[in-house]
Write a protein that holds these residues in place. Structure first.
Motif, PDB file in Angstrom:
ATOM      1  N   VAL A 106       5.106 101.102 -24.848  1.00 36.81           N
ATOM      2  CA  VAL A 106       5.979 102.082 -24.206  1.00 36.81           C
ATOM      3  C   VAL A 106       7.401 101.551 -24.138  1.00 36.81           C
ATOM      4  O   VAL A 106       7.641 100.339 -24.205  1.00 36.81           O
ATOM      5  N   THR A 107       8.326 102.461 -24.007  1.00 34.33           N
ATOM      6  CA  THR A 107       9.735 102.141 -23.787  1.00 34.33           C
ATOM      7  C   THR A 107      10.169 102.810 -22.494  1.00 34.33           C
ATOM      8  O   THR A 107      10.186 104.045 -22.404  1.00 34.33           O
ATOM      9  N   PRO A 126      13.026 103.547 -19.666  1.00 38.89           N
ATOM     10  CA  PRO A 126      14.481 103.526 -19.475  1.00 38.89           C
ATOM     11  C   PRO A 126      14.855 102.866 -18.152  1.00 38.89           C
ATOM     12  O   PRO A 126      14.112 102.930 -17.174  1.00 38.89           O
ATOM     13  N   MET A 127      16.019 102.231 -18.138  1.00 38.99           N
ATOM     14  CA  MET A 127      16.540 101.600 -16.940  1.00 38.99           C
ATOM     15  C   MET A 127      17.539 102.529 -16.256  1.00 38.99           C
ATOM     16  O   MET A 127      18.238 103.300 -16.909  1.00 38.99           O
ATOM     17  N   ARG A 128      17.605 102.443 -14.929  1.00 40.62           N
ATOM     18  CA  ARG A 128      18.638 103.166 -14.188  1.00 40.62           C
ATOM     19  C   ARG A 128      20.012 102.559 -14.419  1.00 40.62           C
ATOM     20  O   ARG A 128      21.034 103.242 -14.378  1.00 40.62           O
ATOM     21  N   VAL A 129      20.030 101.246 -14.647  1.00 40.63           N
ATOM     22  CA  VAL A 129      21.282 100.501 -14.798  1.00 40.63           C
ATOM     23  C   VAL A 129      21.013  99.328 -15.722  1.00 40.63           C
ATOM     24  O   VAL A 129      19.883  98.829 -15.791  1.00 40.63           O
ATOM     25  N   ARG A 130      22.020  98.911 -16.466  1.00 43.17           N
ATOM     26  CA  ARG A 130      21.859  97.756 -17.347  1.00 43.17           C
ATOM     27  C   ARG A 130      21.497  96.527 -16.516  1.00 43.17           C
ATOM     28  O   ARG A 130      22.141  96.229 -15.513  1.00 43.17           O
ATOM     29  N   PHE A 131      20.484  95.801 -16.950  1.00 42.30           N
ATOM     30  CA  PHE A 131      20.018  94.631 -16.220  1.00 42.30           C
ATOM     31  C   PHE A 131      19.789  93.512 -17.218  1.00 42.30           C
ATOM     32  O   PHE A 131      18.924  93.624 -18.094  1.00 42.30           O
ATOM     33  N   VAL A 156      18.810  97.980 -21.394  1.00 39.90           N
ATOM     34  CA  VAL A 156      18.931  99.372 -20.966  1.00 39.90           C
ATOM     35  C   VAL A 156      17.619 100.120 -21.182  1.00 39.90           C
ATOM     36  O   VAL A 156      17.410 101.196 -20.619  1.00 39.90           O
ATOM     37  N   GLU A 157      16.728  99.558 -21.997  1.00 45.50           N
ATOM     38  CA  GLU A 157      15.383 100.077 -22.187  1.00 45.50           C
ATOM     39  C   GLU A 157      14.425  98.895 -22.227  1.00 45.50           C
ATOM     40  O   GLU A 157      14.674  97.917 -22.917  1.00 45.50           O
ATOM     41  N   ARG A 158      13.341  99.004 -21.506  1.00 44.62           N
ATOM     42  CA  ARG A 158      12.371  97.902 -21.423  1.00 44.62           C
ATOM     43  C   ARG A 158      11.146  98.238 -22.260  1.00 44.62           C
ATOM     44  O   ARG A 158      10.438  99.217 -21.983  1.00 44.62           O
ATOM     45  N   VAL A 193       7.772  84.155  -5.504  1.00 47.66           N
ATOM     46  CA  VAL A 193       7.194  84.841  -6.654  1.00 47.66           C
ATOM     47  C   VAL A 193       8.170  85.917  -7.115  1.00 47.66           C
ATOM     48  O   VAL A 193       8.702  86.680  -6.309  1.00 47.66           O
ATOM     49  N   SER A 194       8.392  85.964  -8.421  1.00 47.16           N
ATOM     50  CA  SER A 194       9.324  86.949  -8.962  1.00 47.16           C
ATOM     51  C   SER A 194       8.701  87.621 -10.178  1.00 47.16           C
ATOM     52  O   SER A 194       7.622  87.245 -10.637  1.00 47.16           O
ATOM     53  N   SER A 195       9.405  88.614 -10.710  1.00 48.83           N
ATOM     54  CA  SER A 195       8.927  89.351 -11.879  1.00 48.83           C
ATOM     55  C   SER A 195       9.946  89.236 -12.998  1.00 48.83           C
ATOM     56  O   SER A 195      11.037  88.709 -12.812  1.00 48.83           O
ATOM     57  N   ALA A 196       9.585  89.767 -14.136  1.00 45.49           N
ATOM     58  CA  ALA A 196      10.457  89.700 -15.308  1.00 45.49           C
ATOM     59  C   ALA A 196      10.799  91.102 -15.788  1.00 45.49           C
ATOM     60  O   ALA A 196      10.660  91.409 -16.963  1.00 45.49           O
ATOM     61  N   LEU A 197      11.209  91.959 -14.883  1.00 45.56           N
ATOM     62  CA  LEU A 197      11.534  93.345 -15.199  1.00 45.56           C
ATOM     63  C   LEU A 197      10.297  94.047 -15.750  1.00 45.56           C
ATOM     64  O   LEU A 197      10.280  94.577 -16.857  1.00 45.56           O
TER      65      LEU A 197
END
Length: 321
Positions: free
Chosen positions: A14-15, A17-22, A26-28, A234-238
């Motif tokens: 899947v692709t 979309p992001m709300r804001v560039r991170f 811009v797409e994950r 603990v963190s995530s990677a988007l």
């Protein structure tokens, strides 16, 4: 270990979309796997080589084919995340999060200045005078820049600074020069290092930032925290909500959880494949199982070319395991 054919048969790309560039995204792009123990996420960033990406696949196989270890808590405090946006954009970013008590703010962005960082952090402090604030430089400063920046930013009160400089030796130097004024957290020096315990041996950090996927899974991350003997965040990677579920499993299994976790990044996305999404409510996320929604999988399905790219990558990484 599932076979490659088994993985390919249950794979969905899947692709989102992001709300804001991170961090330039811009797409994950994410590859999801439906295993016998539940849904799993394989989403190393596209620039990562196969050796590094293989650890992410190991984590996905753990989630989908082994399941998670026993939990000791069922609610995880979560921070809001502010990308390297202008100060004027900060209110809109924070509005996507519910009942914010802790904020992680990206700093040291390429092409930006220390003035931009100060303005952004100041905007957050103005809006949230009682919140805990932490900054994340992703190794973007050298030692002198880090000490100058952290000294200036600490006028707003910093809970800690995450990976202010790239190397373990530099982290140790910054920590020594700051002399306890700002706690130093190691992220890339743990998850991207061939020896993730080098930070602890060098006395280079006050705490560790750990992510299940880059470290090879929840169980491996728990081992690293135990061996390091340092507090962990603990963190995530988007990640999508499926990836966030693995982060929650790690946070839920840690013996102690002294800091809010960086597991709120689904709020930065304009799409997800779980309904309802795993997003923070009242400053935290309740631990629960998730499953990809078939309609959302179809809506956000990646183009055929990107499907092929991810399936080829899956095969190469599987071979390395």
């Amino acid at each position: 270990m599932p076979s490659l054919d088994e993985l390919l048969e249950c794979a969905h790309v899947v692709t989102l979309p992001m709300r804001v560039r991170f961090r330039g995204v811009v797409e994950r792009e994410i590859l999801l796997l439906e295993g016998p123990c539940g849904w799993a996420e394989f989403s190393p960033f596209v620039e990562y080589d196969d050796d590094e990406a293989a650890r992410w696949l190991a984590a996905a196989i753990e989630a989908g084919w082994e399941g998670f270890p026993a939990a000791v808590r069922d609610w995880i405090p979560v921070n809001a995340t502010v990308p390297a946006v202008s100060a004027a954009e900060v209110p809109d970013i924070l509005a996507a999060f519910d009942s914010v008590r802790t904020v992680k703010i990206k700093v040291a962005e390429k092409g930006q200045s220390l003035h931009d960082d100060v303005s952004r952090v100041g905007a957050v402090r103005h809006l949230l005078p009682d919140a805990s604030i932490r900054v994340d430089a992703n190794g973007g400063w050298n030692v002198e820049q880090a000490v100058q920046a952290l000294t200036m930013l600490n006028v707003f009160g910093l809970e800690y600074a995450e990976q202010p400089v790239p190397s373990v030796a530099e982290l140790a130097r910054v920590r020594q020069m700051m002399n306890g004024a700002v706690l130093i957290a190691a992220d890339e020096s743990v998850r991207k290092a061939s020896d993730p315990l080098a930070v602890a041996r060098a006395g280079a950090a006050d705490l560790l930032v750990v992510k299940a996927a880059p470290l090879g899974g929840v169980r491996r991350a728990l081992e690293i925290v135990a061996e390091a003997g340092l507090p962990a965040v603990v963190s995530s990677a988007l990640d999508s909500s499926v990836g966030i579920r693995a982060g929650l499993a790690l946070a839920a299994a840690l013996p102690q959880l002294p800091f809010a976790c960086g597991l709120g990044t689904v709020s930065l996305m304009a799409g997800d494949i779980v309904n309802p999404s795993l997003v923070a409510v009242a400053g935290g996320i309740a631990v629960r199982e998730v499953a990809a929604d078939s309609d959302l999988l179809a809506r956000f399905a990646a183009p055929a070319q990107r499907q092929h790219w991810w399936r080829e990558r899956l095969g190469r990484c599987h071979a390395k395991l």
